[in-house]
Design an enzyme around this catalytic site. Structure first.
Site, PDB file in Angstrom:
ATOM      1  N   ALA A 197       0.978  -1.102  -0.019  1.00 23.85           N
ATOM      2  CA  ALA A 197       0.159  -0.053  -0.141  1.00 23.85           C
ATOM      3  C   ALA A 197       0.863   1.099  -0.062  1.00 23.85           C
ATOM      4  CB  ALA A 197      -0.860  -0.015   1.342  1.00 23.85           C
TER       5      ALA A 197
ATOM      6  N   PHE B  25       0.686   3.939   1.692  1.00 22.38           N
ATOM      7  CA  PHE B  25       1.090   4.315   3.062  1.00 22.38           C
ATOM      8  C   PHE B  25       1.897   3.442   3.906  1.00 22.38           C
ATOM      9  CE2 PHE B  25      -3.122   2.294   2.936  1.00 22.38           C
ATOM     10  CZ  PHE B  25      -2.984   1.162   3.764  1.00 22.38           C
ATOM     11  N   TYR B  26       2.433   2.210   3.290  1.00 17.63           N
ATOM     12  CA  TYR B  26       3.476   1.403   3.851  1.00 17.63           C
ATOM     13  C   TYR B  26       4.652   2.151   3.726  1.00 17.63           C
ATOM     14  CZ  TYR B  26       0.111  -2.457   3.876  1.00 17.63           C
ATOM     15  OH  TYR B  26      -0.804  -3.501   4.043  1.00 17.63           O
ATOM     16  N   GLY B  27       5.362   2.859   4.614  1.00 18.86           N
ATOM     17  CA  GLY B  27       6.607   3.669   4.688  1.00 18.86           C
ATOM     18  C   GLY B  27       6.582   4.770   3.662  1.00 18.86           C
ATOM     19  N   ASP B  28       5.274   5.276   3.531  1.00 19.10           N
ATOM     20  CA  ASP B  28       5.103   6.398   2.841  1.00 19.10           C
ATOM     21  C   ASP B  28       5.573   6.453   1.330  1.00 19.10           C
ATOM     22  OD1 ASP B  28       3.945   9.127   2.242  1.00 19.10           O
ATOM     23  OD2 ASP B  28       5.790  10.284   2.885  1.00 19.10           O
TER      24      ASP B  28
END
Length: 62
Positions: A16, A18-21
């Site tokens: 995704a 939003f995983y680690g921006d």
């Protein structure tokens, strides 16, 4: 590690934005090749505007 996972038979990666921006997706793009045959599944935000969804998907996996 991702290359080794493919060598061992992994054929699916779930990620995704939003995983680690976005950092995780960058690693996936660098590690996986189209000929690896790995299916990459990504999640994007829920916005009621369809054009926002299209942009989010394109930016996430592009």
């Amino acid at each position: 590690m991702l290359r080794r996972a493919v060598e061992l038979g992994v054929d699916h990666v779930d990620t995704a934005q939003f995983y680690g921006d976005g950092y995780v997706n960058d690693l996936i793009r660098e590690a996986l090749l189209p000929e690896d045959g790995v299916v990459v599944v990504s999640k994007v935000g829920a916005d009621p505007d369809p054009s926002s969804l299209v942009r989010a998907v394109a930016g996430d996996v592009g």
